[in-house]
Design a protein around this motif. Sequence first.
Motif, short mmCIF file in Angstrom:
data_model
loop_
_atom_site.label_atom_id
_atom_site.label_comp_id
_atom_site.label_asym_id
_atom_site.label_seq_id
_atom_site.Cartn_x
_atom_site.Cartn_y
_atom_site.Cartn_z
N ILE A 119 12.11 4.30 -7.32
CA ILE A 119 10.92 4.10 -7.83
C ILE A 119 10.77 2.54 -8.50
O ILE A 119 11.71 2.59 -9.48
CB ILE A 119 10.24 5.17 -8.62
CG1 ILE A 119 10.53 6.19 -7.66
CG2 ILE A 119 8.87 4.81 -8.93
CD1 ILE A 119 9.96 7.58 -8.42
N SER A 120 9.81 1.94 -8.36
CA SER A 120 9.50 0.78 -9.03
C SER A 120 8.11 0.87 -9.72
O SER A 120 7.09 1.48 -8.80
CB SER A 120 9.60 -0.62 -8.33
OG SER A 120 10.86 -0.98 -8.26
N ARG A 121 7.72 0.46 -10.87
CA ARG A 121 6.27 0.66 -11.20
C ARG A 121 5.99 -0.92 -11.80
O ARG A 121 6.88 -1.58 -12.34
CB ARG A 121 6.49 1.57 -12.38
CG ARG A 121 6.50 2.99 -11.96
CD ARG A 121 6.56 4.16 -13.29
NE ARG A 121 6.47 5.26 -12.64
CZ ARG A 121 7.65 5.88 -12.29
NH1 ARG A 121 8.93 5.17 -12.61
NH2 ARG A 121 7.69 7.32 -12.07
N ALA A 122 4.52 -1.09 -11.74
CA ALA A 122 4.21 -2.19 -12.31
C ALA A 122 2.94 -1.98 -13.16
O ALA A 122 2.18 -1.15 -12.64
CB ALA A 122 3.82 -3.20 -11.12
N GLU A 123 2.62 -2.47 -14.16
CA GLU A 123 1.32 -2.30 -14.84
C GLU A 123 0.63 -4.01 -15.10
O GLU A 123 1.12 -4.81 -15.30
CB GLU A 123 1.54 -1.85 -16.50
CG GLU A 123 -0.01 -1.52 -17.04
CD GLU A 123 0.48 -1.18 -18.38
OE1 GLU A 123 0.14 -1.98 -19.36
OE2 GLU A 123 0.94 0.17 -18.42
N ILE A 124 -0.42 -4.10 -14.32
CA ILE A 124 -1.09 -5.15 -14.12
C ILE A 124 -2.25 -5.32 -14.64
O ILE A 124 -3.25 -4.45 -14.61
CB ILE A 124 -1.27 -5.31 -12.47
CG1 ILE A 124 0.02 -5.35 -11.78
CG2 ILE A 124 -2.03 -6.74 -12.23
CD1 ILE A 124 -0.31 -5.06 -10.16
N GLU A 129 7.88 -3.53 -2.54
CA GLU A 129 7.49 -4.27 -3.55
C GLU A 129 6.90 -5.56 -3.13
O GLU A 129 5.75 -6.01 -3.67
CB GLU A 129 8.74 -4.50 -4.60
CG GLU A 129 9.21 -3.28 -5.41
CD GLU A 129 10.28 -3.93 -6.31
OE1 GLU A 129 10.79 -2.97 -7.09
OE2 GLU A 129 10.91 -4.92 -6.10
N GLY A 130 7.70 -6.44 -2.39
CA GLY A 130 7.10 -7.68 -1.76
C GLY A 130 5.86 -7.39 -1.10
O GLY A 130 4.84 -8.29 -1.25
N VAL A 131 5.70 -6.28 -0.15
CA VAL A 131 4.40 -6.26 0.74
C VAL A 131 3.27 -5.91 -0.22
O VAL A 131 2.11 -6.33 -0.10
CB VAL A 131 4.94 -5.03 1.62
CG1 VAL A 131 3.61 -4.67 2.16
CG2 VAL A 131 5.79 -5.50 2.62
N VAL A 132 3.54 -4.79 -1.05
CA VAL A 132 2.35 -4.48 -2.01
C VAL A 132 1.99 -5.59 -2.94
O VAL A 132 0.84 -5.82 -2.93
CB VAL A 132 3.00 -3.23 -2.77
CG1 VAL A 132 2.04 -2.96 -3.90
CG2 VAL A 132 3.05 -1.99 -1.99
N TRP A 162 7.80 -5.86 -11.47
CA TRP A 162 8.34 -4.61 -11.10
C TRP A 162 9.19 -4.02 -12.15
O TRP A 162 10.26 -4.82 -12.41
CB TRP A 162 8.77 -4.51 -9.92
CG TRP A 162 7.75 -4.80 -8.76
CD1 TRP A 162 7.63 -6.10 -8.05
CD2 TRP A 162 6.67 -4.13 -8.23
NE1 TRP A 162 6.69 -6.01 -7.18
CE2 TRP A 162 5.86 -4.66 -7.22
CE3 TRP A 162 6.30 -2.61 -8.60
CZ2 TRP A 162 5.12 -4.14 -6.69
CZ3 TRP A 162 5.17 -2.24 -8.00
CH2 TRP A 162 4.65 -2.89 -6.93
N GLU A 163 9.27 -2.91 -12.47
CA GLU A 163 10.46 -2.26 -13.35
C GLU A 163 10.74 -1.23 -12.64
O GLU A 163 10.03 -0.16 -12.20
CB GLU A 163 9.72 -1.99 -14.76
CG GLU A 163 9.20 -2.95 -15.53
CD GLU A 163 8.55 -2.68 -16.70
OE1 GLU A 163 8.32 -1.50 -17.18
OE2 GLU A 163 7.80 -3.60 -17.35
N ASN A 164 12.01 -0.81 -12.74
CA ASN A 164 12.60 0.26 -12.01
C ASN A 164 13.80 0.82 -12.78
O ASN A 164 14.20 0.08 -13.70
CB ASN A 164 13.08 0.22 -10.46
CG ASN A 164 13.75 -1.23 -10.27
OD1 ASN A 164 14.10 -1.96 -11.07
ND2 ASN A 164 13.87 -1.46 -9.07
#
Length: 93
Positions: free
Chosen positions: A3-8, A71-74, A91-93
């Motif tokens: 899983i990877s997460r990002a807070e934008i 990740e790249g697609v999103v 991205w953080e995983n």
Amino acid sequence: MPISRAEIATESGDKLINRLCKHWAHKLEVEQSEGEGRVTFDAGSCLMRAEPGKLHVAVEALDEEALDRLEGVVASHLERMAGKESLEIVWEN
């Protein structure tokens, strides 16, 4: 499943979720509710949740290779849907 997460940082979280869900709904399974969206891909899924001033995005995939690809697609689709707004996606995983 990795899983990877990002807070934008963005004031347009709801709008971005709406645009992405509409964009992908014609070819992928999409679930959308107030301030949230989930998109299911062949190799994983993307969960988005809007809060004031930020958009939380989590990508889950079958393996690390698929995770990198999703990740790249999103990220590319978020940037495209944001229009003139510049998004910093880490991205953080």
